[in-house]
Design an enzyme around this catalytic site. Structure first.
Site, PDB file in Angstrom:
ATOM      1  N   CYS A   6       0.853  -1.194   0.000  1.00 19.02           N
ATOM      2  CA  CYS A   6       0.000   0.000   0.000  1.00 19.02           C
ATOM      3  C   CYS A   6       0.887   1.241   0.000  1.00 19.02           C
ATOM      4  CB  CYS A   6      -0.971  -0.014   1.175  1.00 19.02           C
ATOM      5  SG  CYS A   6      -0.513   0.985   2.578  1.00 19.02           S
ATOM      6  N   GLU A   7       0.527   2.190  -0.848  1.00 17.51           N
ATOM      7  CA  GLU A   7       1.387   3.358  -0.992  1.00 17.51           C
ATOM      8  C   GLU A   7       1.245   4.327   0.176  1.00 17.51           C
ATOM      9  OE1 GLU A   7       0.291   5.123  -4.695  1.00 17.51           O
ATOM     10  OE2 GLU A   7      -1.473   6.119  -3.897  1.00 17.51           O
ATOM     11  N   HIS A   8       0.246   4.146   1.013  1.00 16.51           N
ATOM     12  CA  HIS A   8       0.070   5.064   2.146  1.00 16.51           C
ATOM     13  C   HIS A   8       0.957   4.688   3.325  1.00 16.51           C
ATOM     14  CE1 HIS A   8      -4.103   5.602   0.223  1.00 16.51           C
ATOM     15  NE2 HIS A   8      -3.294   6.543  -0.183  1.00 16.51           N
ATOM     16  N   HIS A   9       1.164   3.385   3.519  1.00 22.03           N
ATOM     17  CA  HIS A   9       1.957   2.941   4.678  1.00 22.03           C
ATOM     18  C   HIS A   9       3.163   2.100   4.283  1.00 22.03           C
ATOM     19  CE1 HIS A   9      -2.240   3.545   6.058  1.00 22.03           C
ATOM     20  NE2 HIS A   9      -1.648   4.133   7.070  1.00 22.03           N
ATOM     21  N   GLN A  64      -5.487  -0.549  -3.712  1.00 21.33           N
ATOM     22  CA  GLN A  64      -6.193  -1.693  -4.295  1.00 21.33           C
ATOM     23  C   GLN A  64      -7.059  -1.280  -5.493  1.00 21.33           C
ATOM     24  OE1 GLN A  64      -8.314  -4.045  -1.385  1.00 21.33           O
ATOM     25  NE2 GLN A  64      -9.494  -5.110  -2.967  1.00 21.33           N
ATOM     26  N   HIS A  89      -5.394  -6.054   4.155  1.00 19.76           N
ATOM     27  CA  HIS A  89      -4.386  -4.997   4.268  1.00 19.76           C
ATOM     28  C   HIS A  89      -3.684  -5.025   5.622  1.00 19.76           C
ATOM     29  CE1 HIS A  89      -5.599  -2.593   0.639  1.00 19.76           C
ATOM     30  NE2 HIS A  89      -6.595  -3.462   0.738  1.00 19.76           N
ATOM     31  N   CYS A 111      -1.793  -2.806   6.800  1.00 11.69           N
ATOM     32  CA  CYS A 111      -1.811  -1.508   7.489  1.00 11.69           C
ATOM     33  C   CYS A 111      -3.029  -1.412   8.410  1.00 11.69           C
ATOM     34  CB  CYS A 111      -1.750  -0.349   6.501  1.00 11.69           C
ATOM     35  SG  CYS A 111      -3.079  -0.289   5.307  1.00 11.69           S
TER      36      CYS A 111
HETATM   37 ZN   LIG Z   1      -2.181   1.398   3.996  1.00 10.42          ZN
END
Ligand SMILES: [Zn+2]
Length: 204
Positions: free
Chosen positions: A90-93, A131, A159, A161
């Site tokens: 995931c690009e956020h975490h 996703q 996920h 995260c």
């Molecule tokens: Zn994430």
């Protein structure tokens, strides 16, 4: 030239002279660890190697993956490849999300070698993703390569995260879909695909 645009470029140049491994040794220090202790001594190098592999999708494109494995056919039934396992980040975490992708298309005049579809999934999964975009990119690349009557992609994922950070544990599983052409326009086509996906659906 003004300094506000020049400064980040200079920083980027300085950074690019450092390897990911040496930067990761700093991260370990920041986390309160001793990157010199025995168990960690080679960890920065291992991290770099692992992450180069996990993001190797950036250095691939669809044409190269498909590599001419396109065949002209008179076949107009749905082609479906179910339960394609994938692992992405995931690009956020920058934590993993993983699960299964189900891909279907209705050929117009060409089919692609079946083994290529999981490789297309891997190519997009081995990048920093969300996703929803992963699902769309798989569908759009097949549309581009095959010019089919339609493409459907369903992605089921969990996920880390959410699972590891103790937030919204009950929502750690998500389902996304992308429907193009006949899969978007014709309810019967979409329903046929979704019924096939649900058939002996995995333990997911
Ligand atoms: Zn994430």
């Amino acid at each position: 030239m003004n300094l506000t645009t020049e400064q980040p470029a200079a920083d980027a140049a300085a950074l690019s002279e450092r390897t990911i491994a040496s930067l990761m040794a700093d991260v370990l220090r920041q986390l309160g660890e001793d990157p010199a202790r025995e168990g960690l001594a080679k960890t920065p190098e291992r991290f770099e190697k692992a992450w180069r592999y996990l993001t190797s999708g950036y250095r691939q494109d669809v044409q190269e993956v498909v590599n001419g494995a396109l065949f002209t056919v008179k076949y107009d039934e749905m082609v479906i490849v179910k339960d394609i396992e994938f692992f992405s980040l995931c690009e956020h975490h920058m934590l993993p999300f993983f699960g299964k992708v189900h891909v279907a298309y209705l050929p117009r005049h060409k089919v692609v070698g079946l083994s290529k579809i999981p490789r297309i999934v891997d190519m997009f999964a081995r990048r920093l993703q969300i996703q929803e975009r992963l699902t769309q990119e798989i569908a759009q690349s097949l549309e581009q390569v095959l010019d089919p009557l339609g493409v459907g992609v369903v992605c089921e994922a969990r996920h880390f995260c959410m699972m590891m950070r103790g937030v919204e544990k009950q929502h750690s599983g998500a389902v996304t879909s992308a429907m193009l052409g006949a899969f978007r326009e014709r309810k019967e086509t979409r329903d046929e695909f979704l019924a096939l996906v649900r058939q002996h659906s995995s333990e997911f």
